[in-house]
Design an enzyme around this catalytic site. Structure first.
Site, PDB file in Angstrom:
ATOM      1  CE  LYS B  82      -2.095   2.322  -7.878  1.00  0.00           C
ATOM      2  NZ  LYS B  82      -1.848   3.029  -6.464  1.00  0.00           N
ATOM      3  CB  SER B 157      -4.618   0.289  -4.749  1.00  0.00           C
ATOM      4  OG  SER B 157      -3.929   1.705  -5.006  1.00  0.00           O
ATOM      5  CB  SER B 181      -2.340   2.978  -2.469  1.00  0.00           C
ATOM      6  OG  SER B 181      -3.410   2.582  -2.103  1.00  0.00           O
TER       7      SER B 181
END
Lengths: 98, 499
Positions: B82, B157, B181
């Site tokens: 990420k 996210s 997330s």
């Protein structure tokens, strides 16, 4: 609880250092008012004898020995600076001319 | 082009084949890079692909093996990281324009641990800007598609990380979970995601959104793979004052010995009701029946404060974000706008933040500024912290009666891109079931429990454990996964349409 007005949003934006456009002020005023209206329920528990929790873990201050250790070089630290001069960050004027 | 069968292997299988010499790390990395090249234009899971770096890491693993050195449990396995973790020499943008092109001079602790474990980092994945969102639509670089249906959201996210797994672009990924997330994207893409106990994985070098809630964790296609990754990234870090100084729970051992025999499993009344999709509730009820068949005792629980969790979260997270994001001032790194020699630093900062931040980030900064402002502090932020205490107490009482709690991970399946974009409150509901865990700091996992009959999209089952008892997630998760895969005859992801 009072609703959030366009003027209040403009004030918040100034405090938060966001140069919002006029249409954004209108847009956000409505949305922030909706959100605050929805989350204001938390105040229902406010007068109860409940201690606040700011963090899931009990935190203690962590100290380390004060000794010189390797760190980023000044070139590395400045490598992402938008502007630099003489191995320093170059920033816009902090104090006005008057 | 035909895809290599390598991309369908699990991380555990890849590691075993590299260790035995049946595959080289370079072959594995090349297979995944080719898959990325073939499908990522459609999926947009990645913001940056580090082709050369990944191949160099892979070659190093192969050389290590040739020299006869012992390889780590995930040596040579590719991973999608990420874009919230700093990576020395590789761009880190946090999905924001304010950090476009920023190349950090240092590695996050998590990045360093992955490298030391010889995990091959393929690149950085797309995310909602500063991890704020539940759909990956708030990325400044465009949305990611859900591999089950590219017109739908992959969750947020960490939508890029979950989409990379579900599209077979990577067998492992890393996410961060502030309000769900990791788990919500896992649920809507039919993958596995774990939010470890708060403090289990270092936050050093992870761009902070809400410091008392943010937690990095593993994303994978199987429970065992998530456990193997968990052990690589967890553990005490002296560089993070919120890092837990205690041994990592035996998660891999638990994942290899899945069982719910004799366990007490809690079902919370507050995790159902209005807003829950019928197919989601149906699959959840089936999961509870399955747990019972596997030998668990089901206990109904009441956690009344969970009804206030969403409200508390949307005061605490924005408050911490308004403070954390003050560092993005255009002075030392990142974007700088309007510096024409006449403007003050304050004006340049305001213009930079206006230009560099997207709508959701601005909304939360202002919400936080409001909640923390004089006159409102006690009513909003102060009250939210009291609710947090009540939620912790609800969990404590619940865990006196049960070993784990189960719930749907999300109230609905993946919604269409754009559907909730202009309605922040509707978007926030996506994290209804995941948020109580972030407020209390305990551990939780999401794993696939079937497809919703009405839309054929994945449904996630959430398992919640007490803090520091992360191994329970893996023990229960592995048992449920094995039973479901046996029932379906194959892993759920095999029902996804081919890209």
């Amino acid at each position: 609880m009072p609703g959030i007005t366009r003027e209040e949003v403009a004030h918040l934006a100034r405090l938060a250092r966001l140069e919002l456009k006029a249409e954004e002020l209108d847009h956000f005023a409505g949305q922030l008012d909706d959100i605050i209206g929805a989350v204001a329920r938390v105040a229902e528990v406010a007068d109860r004898d409940v201690p606040p929790t700011s963090h899931p873990l009990p935190l203690t201050n962590v100290m380390r020995a004060d000794e010189v250790r390797p760190s980023l070089t000044s070139e590395q630290a400045l490598s992402c600076a938008p502007a630099q001069e003489q191995q320093r960050f170059k920033v816009p004027q902090i104090l006005g001319e008057d | 082009m035909t895809d290599s069968p390598i991309i369908k292997l699990t991380a555990a299988e890849i590691a075993a084949r590299i260790a035995s010499g049946a595959l080289t790390a370079v072959e594995v990395t090349e297979a995944h890079l080719a898959r990325i090249e073939a499908v990522d234009e459609k999926v947009h899971a990645f913001l940056h692909i580090d082709r050369e770096g990944a191949l160099a890491q892979a070659r190093a693993v192969d050389e290590k093996r040739e020299r006869g050195e012992t390889l780590g449990p995930l040596a040579g396995v590719p991973l999608a990281l990420k874009d919230i973790f700093t990576t020395a020499g590789i761009p880190t943008t946090v999905g924001s324009k304010i950090l476009e092109g920023w190349i950090p001079p240092y590695d996050a602790t998590l990045t360093r641990r992955l490298k030391e474990a010889d995990v091959v980092i393929l690149g950085k994945t797309n995310m909602d800007e500063f991890a704020m969102g539940s759909s990956t639509e708030n990325s400044a670089y465009g949305p990611t598609g859900n591999p089950w249906d590219l017109t739908r959201i992959p969750g947020g996210s960490g939508g890029g990380s979950s989409a990379a797994l579900a599209s077979y672009e990577a067998p492992l990924a890393i996410g961060t979970d502030t309000g769900g997330s990791i788990r919500q994207p896992a649920a809507v893409t039919g993958t596995v995601g774990v939010k470890p106990t708060y403090g289990a994985v270092s936050r050093y070098g992870m761009v902070a959104f809400s410091s008392s809630l943010d937690q990095g964790g593993p994303c994978a296609r199987t429970v065992l793979d998530a456990a193997l990754l968990h052990e690589v990234i967890a553990g005490h870090d002296p560089l993070d004052s919120t890092s837990i100084d205690a041994p990592v729970p035996p998660v891999v051992e638990a994942a290899r010995n899945g069982s719910v025999e004799g366990m007490r499993v809690g079902v919370v009344r507050q995790f159902r009701g209005e807003g829950y999709q019928a197919g989601v509730v149906q699959r959840f009820d089936e999961s509870v029946r399955l747990l019972k068949e596997l030998g668990a005792e089901i206990v109904e629980l009441d956690c009344p404060s969970f009804d206030l969790a969403l409200s508390a979260y949307y005061l605490i997270a924005p408050s911490e974000c308004s403070s954390n994001l003050a560092r993005f001032d255009g002075l030392r790194y990142g974007l700088r706008v309007g510096d024409d020699g006449t403007r003050s630093a304050e004006d340049v900062t305001s213009l930079t933040r206006e230009e560099g931040f997207g709508d959701e980030v601005k909304r939360r900064i202002m919400l936080g500024t409001y909640a923390l402002s004089s006159g409102y502090y006690d009513a909003y932020y102060g009250s939210a912290q009291k609710v947090r205490t009540l939620i912790k107490q609800d969990f404590e009482r619940a865990f006196e009666q049960v070993d784990v709690i189960v719930s749907p991970t999300t109230p609905t399946t993946a919604f269409p891109i754009g559907e909730r974009a202009d309605d922040p409150m509707a978007m926030y509901l996506a994290d209804l079931c995941t948020i109580p865990t972030n407020l209390a700091g305990n551990a939780a996992m999401s794993l696939p429990c079937g497809l919703a009959p009405e839309d054929g999209l994945p449904v996630g089952l959430q398992i919640i454990a007490p803090a520091m008892k992360d191994e329970r997630l893996y023990r229960v998760g592995a048992a449920v996964e094995a039973a479901f895969v046996a029932r379906w005859g194959h892993p759920l992801l095999e029902e996804a349409p081919s890209l």
